[in-house]
Design a protein around this motif. Structure first.
Motif, short mmCIF file in Angstrom:
data_model
loop_
_atom_site.label_atom_id
_atom_site.label_comp_id
_atom_site.label_asym_id
_atom_site.label_seq_id
_atom_site.Cartn_x
_atom_site.Cartn_y
_atom_site.Cartn_z
N ASN A 1 -3.36 -14.76 2.20
CA ASN A 1 -3.03 -13.76 1.88
C ASN A 1 -1.53 -13.44 1.63
O ASN A 1 -1.63 -12.42 1.48
N PHE A 2 -0.73 -14.10 2.01
CA PHE A 2 0.48 -14.55 1.57
C PHE A 2 0.30 -14.14 -0.15
O PHE A 2 1.56 -13.53 -0.55
N GLU A 3 -0.24 -15.37 -0.61
CA GLU A 3 -0.13 -14.90 -1.95
C GLU A 3 -1.07 -13.14 -2.58
O GLU A 3 0.02 -12.59 -3.35
N ALA A 4 -2.04 -12.55 -2.05
CA ALA A 4 -2.28 -11.55 -1.88
C ALA A 4 -1.02 -10.37 -1.90
O ALA A 4 -1.01 -9.55 -2.86
N VAL A 5 -0.33 -10.75 -1.14
CA VAL A 5 1.13 -9.96 -0.98
C VAL A 5 2.20 -9.64 -2.13
O VAL A 5 2.27 -8.66 -2.27
N ALA A 6 1.96 -11.27 -2.18
CA ALA A 6 2.68 -11.52 -4.09
C ALA A 6 2.74 -11.14 -4.88
O ALA A 6 3.27 -10.03 -5.72
N GLN A 7 1.39 -11.18 -5.42
CA GLN A 7 0.76 -10.48 -5.87
C GLN A 7 0.55 -9.02 -5.98
O GLN A 7 0.92 -8.73 -7.27
N ALA A 8 0.65 -8.32 -5.03
CA ALA A 8 0.34 -6.80 -4.90
C ALA A 8 1.32 -6.64 -5.07
O ALA A 8 2.23 -5.68 -6.02
N ILE A 9 2.63 -6.83 -5.01
CA ILE A 9 4.43 -7.33 -5.14
C ILE A 9 5.02 -6.20 -7.12
O ILE A 9 5.02 -5.47 -7.36
N GLN A 10 4.15 -7.95 -7.47
CA GLN A 10 4.25 -7.82 -8.99
C GLN A 10 3.97 -7.22 -9.24
O GLN A 10 4.49 -6.59 -11.25
N ASN A 11 2.48 -6.36 -9.40
CA ASN A 11 1.43 -5.18 -9.77
C ASN A 11 2.25 -4.29 -9.22
O ASN A 11 1.47 -3.01 -10.43
N GLY A 12 3.13 -4.23 -8.85
CA GLY A 12 3.84 -2.54 -8.38
C GLY A 12 3.12 -1.64 -7.61
O GLY A 12 2.85 -0.22 -7.00
N GLN A 13 2.31 -2.71 -6.05
CA GLN A 13 0.98 -1.94 -5.93
C GLN A 13 1.64 -1.56 -4.63
O GLN A 13 1.63 -0.81 -4.04
N LEU A 14 2.40 -2.66 -3.89
CA LEU A 14 3.59 -2.54 -3.01
C LEU A 14 5.22 -3.06 -3.32
O LEU A 14 5.37 -3.32 -4.16
N ASN A 15 6.15 -1.24 -3.04
CA ASN A 15 7.04 -1.54 -2.75
C ASN A 15 7.87 -2.33 -1.76
O ASN A 15 8.01 -2.18 -0.72
N ALA A 16 8.53 -3.29 -2.46
CA ALA A 16 8.29 -4.68 -1.17
C ALA A 16 9.26 -5.97 -1.78
O ALA A 16 8.64 -6.25 -3.09
N GLN A 17 9.93 -6.98 -1.02
CA GLN A 17 9.94 -8.40 -1.36
C GLN A 17 9.97 -9.32 -0.61
O GLN A 17 10.26 -8.41 0.87
N ILE A 18 9.48 -9.72 -0.45
CA ILE A 18 9.38 -11.43 0.53
C ILE A 18 10.50 -12.18 0.88
O ILE A 18 10.61 -12.85 -0.36
#
Length: 209
Positions: free
Chosen positions: A35-52
């Motif tokens: 799930n950590f990686e899913a969030v990181a992937q969503a950020i990279q894909n522009g689906q989530l405006n965030a940074q870990i």
């Protein structure tokens, strides 16, 4: 119902409302870190405006740390076995999160109960993902509980964290059918697919209130 695919019975994931600046996330994981990686992937894909900002893990052998290294994200081991009291563990967690300028805390497979110490430090900004359709099957072994109960549909829930286990405000859910030949491993695999869909989306929605 057993022939219905998860994608058909799961809710459509809305587009994340735009926020002006990236959300600063601290992710906590105890195991594989998918799930950590899913969030990181969503950020990279522009689906989530965030940074870990940081990954905190509590088991020295957690594969989540390997995933963090792959994504060039700092990881910090805070071994719960080194703390006699849960509140002391959470004090160290709070200190680490604050030192990394974290705004939102994401429990992505974090297998420890939160104390008031952590909850008070990030009020209404701690998010957890749980492998059941809450309020059913709280706590550990949720997938095994669902199979034992003989339910035909289970799933996963993203919710805000409160002191009572798995009882905070529900942000998003996805349903997954339980097939006649399911075992905990096969059902868990299909639930995780939905977890990876809804966790990034729920983070974005929560940030917009």
């Amino acid at each position: 119902m057993n022939s219905v695919s998860p994608s058909l019975i799961s809710p459509d994931i809305p587009t994340q409302p735009q926020v002006s600046t990236p959300l600063k996330l601290g992710i906590m994981a105890s195991g594989s870190g998918s799930n950590f990686e899913a969030v990181a992937q969503a950020i990279q894909n522009g689906q989530l405006n965030a940074q870990i900002q940081v990954l905190i893990y509590n088991n020295p052998d957690a594969y989540a740390a390997v995933r963090a290294d792959k994504w060039n994200i700092k990881s910090v081991l805070i071994n719960h076995r080194d703390y006699k009291y849960r509140k002391d563990l959470d004090k160290q967690i709070v200190q680490t999160l604050r030192s990394h300028d974290v705004e939102w805390v994401i429990m992505a497979g974090w297998m420890r109960l939160a104390t008031q110490t952590l909850i008070d430090a990030f009020p209404d900004k701690i998010i957890n993902i749980h492998p059941s359709l809450l309020p059913s099957f709280k706590g550990v072994g949720a997938i095994e509980q669902a199979i034992e109960a003989g339910v035909k549909i289970t799933g996963c829930t993203v919710h805000l964290v409160c002191l009572e286990m798995d009882s905070g405000k529900i942000l998003m859910q996805a349903a997954v059918p339980v097939l006649p030949d399911d075992n905990p491993d096969t059902l868990h695999t299909r639930i995780q697919i939905q977890e990876h869909r809804i966790l990034p989306a729920a983070i974005g929605l929560a940030a917009k209130g």
